[in-house]
Scaffold this motif. Structure first.
Motif, PDB file in Angstrom:
ATOM      1  N   VAL A  20       5.076   1.563  -2.125  1.00  0.00           N
ATOM      2  CA  VAL A  20       4.995   2.165  -0.805  1.00  0.00           C
ATOM      3  C   VAL A  20       6.339   2.820  -0.516  1.00  0.00           C
ATOM      4  O   VAL A  20       7.215   2.214   0.072  1.00  0.00           O
ATOM      5  N   THR A  62      -8.301  -7.942   0.626  1.00  0.00           N
ATOM      6  CA  THR A  62      -7.830  -6.836   1.445  1.00  0.00           C
ATOM      7  C   THR A  62      -8.578  -6.836   2.765  1.00  0.00           C
ATOM      8  O   THR A  62      -9.813  -6.838   2.785  1.00  0.00           O
ATOM      9  N   GLY A  90      -7.266   1.190   8.805  1.00  0.00           N
ATOM     10  CA  GLY A  90      -6.078   0.867   8.021  1.00  0.00           C
ATOM     11  C   GLY A  90      -6.373  -0.411   7.267  1.00  0.00           C
ATOM     12  O   GLY A  90      -7.394  -1.067   7.520  1.00  0.00           O
ATOM     13  N   SER A  92      -4.678  -3.982   4.870  1.00  0.00           N
ATOM     14  CA  SER A  92      -3.557  -4.842   4.502  1.00  0.00           C
ATOM     15  C   SER A  92      -4.041  -5.858   3.480  1.00  0.00           C
ATOM     16  O   SER A  92      -5.110  -6.448   3.647  1.00  0.00           O
ATOM     17  N   THR A 104       0.283  -1.861  -1.146  1.00  0.00           N
ATOM     18  CA  THR A 104       0.104  -0.526  -0.591  1.00  0.00           C
ATOM     19  C   THR A 104      -0.509  -0.608   0.808  1.00  0.00           C
ATOM     20  O   THR A 104      -1.380   0.165   1.160  1.00  0.00           O
ATOM     21  N   ASN A 105      -0.073  -1.564   1.587  1.00  0.00           N
ATOM     22  CA  ASN A 105      -0.613  -1.784   2.922  1.00  0.00           C
ATOM     23  C   ASN A 105      -0.319  -0.612   3.846  1.00  0.00           C
ATOM     24  O   ASN A 105       0.749  -0.005   3.786  1.00  0.00           O
ATOM     25  N   THR A 106      -1.274  -0.313   4.731  1.00  0.00           N
ATOM     26  CA  THR A 106      -1.001   0.656   5.783  1.00  0.00           C
ATOM     27  C   THR A 106      -0.876  -0.036   7.139  1.00  0.00           C
ATOM     28  O   THR A 106      -0.278   0.516   8.047  1.00  0.00           O
ATOM     29  N   MET A 107      -1.448  -1.226   7.288  1.00  0.00           N
ATOM     30  CA  MET A 107      -1.333  -1.992   8.540  1.00  0.00           C
ATOM     31  C   MET A 107      -0.338  -3.123   8.324  1.00  0.00           C
ATOM     32  O   MET A 107      -0.677  -4.143   7.752  1.00  0.00           O
ATOM     33  N   ARG A 108       0.872  -2.915   8.770  1.00  0.00           N
ATOM     34  CA  ARG A 108       1.880  -3.976   8.646  1.00  0.00           C
ATOM     35  C   ARG A 108       2.169  -4.640   9.983  1.00  0.00           C
ATOM     36  O   ARG A 108       2.910  -5.593  10.052  1.00  0.00           O
ATOM     37  N   HIS A 132      -0.004   5.570   6.107  1.00  0.00           N
ATOM     38  CA  HIS A 132       1.280   4.986   5.715  1.00  0.00           C
ATOM     39  C   HIS A 132       1.652   3.911   6.725  1.00  0.00           C
ATOM     40  O   HIS A 132       1.410   4.078   7.923  1.00  0.00           O
ATOM     41  N   HIS A 133       2.255   2.821   6.259  1.00  0.00           N
ATOM     42  CA  HIS A 133       2.586   1.720   7.158  1.00  0.00           C
ATOM     43  C   HIS A 133       3.598   2.105   8.239  1.00  0.00           C
ATOM     44  O   HIS A 133       3.662   1.468   9.272  1.00  0.00           O
TER      45      HIS A 133
END
Length: 140
Positions: A20, A62, A90, A92, A104-108, A132-133
């Protein structure tokens, strides 16, 4: 032996950074099709499990999130008057197999109804996605 450890450390470090990559605010804005702010009205989650390389142990779990928000302003892109309630997705990784590095998480960030957010989204087919996170800003 120290050379091997150092080289392995660099390889692992490079792999983690490659998962990421960080982006600047300017790049995030360039890549976004829609930049919108508003209040979260609903959040739902659906979990998927996959088993890498055909193994039944060590699942990758996921969480796929669908966030609904009432849009108060649009900084980039456009929404029609009836689209002032916006949904985006999104994801995670909530559990990774042993020895996996990175993600490759988008929800952090965890969002809840009532939260004020700003999102940087892209269109994929018929829905909006958080790509993108760093594209989710939260104010409580």
């Amino acid at each position: 032996m120290a050379h091997v450890s150092f080289a392995l450390g660099l390889a692992v470090s490079a792999a983690v950074q490659a998962e990421v990559p960080p982006v600047s605010d300017a790049q995030l804005a360039t890549d976004a099709t829609l930049i919108a702010s508003g209040r979260v009205t609903a959040v739902s989650e659906r979990d998927d499990s996959t088993y890498p390389r055909g193994k039944k142990e060590g699942a990758l779990v996921t969480a796929h999130y669908t966030v609904t928000m009432d849009v108060s302003s649009v900084e980039k892109g456009s929404l029609s008057a009836e689209d002032r309630s916006l949904q985006f997705t999104g994801y995670s990784n909530t559990h990774v197999p042993a020895h996996w590095v990175g993600g490759t998480n988008t929800m952090r960030l965890e969002v809840r109804p009532g939260d004020e957010i700003k999102v940087y989204l892209q269109r994929e087919g018929d829905h909006w996605v958080l790509f993108h996170h760093l594209g989710l800003w939260l104010r409580r």
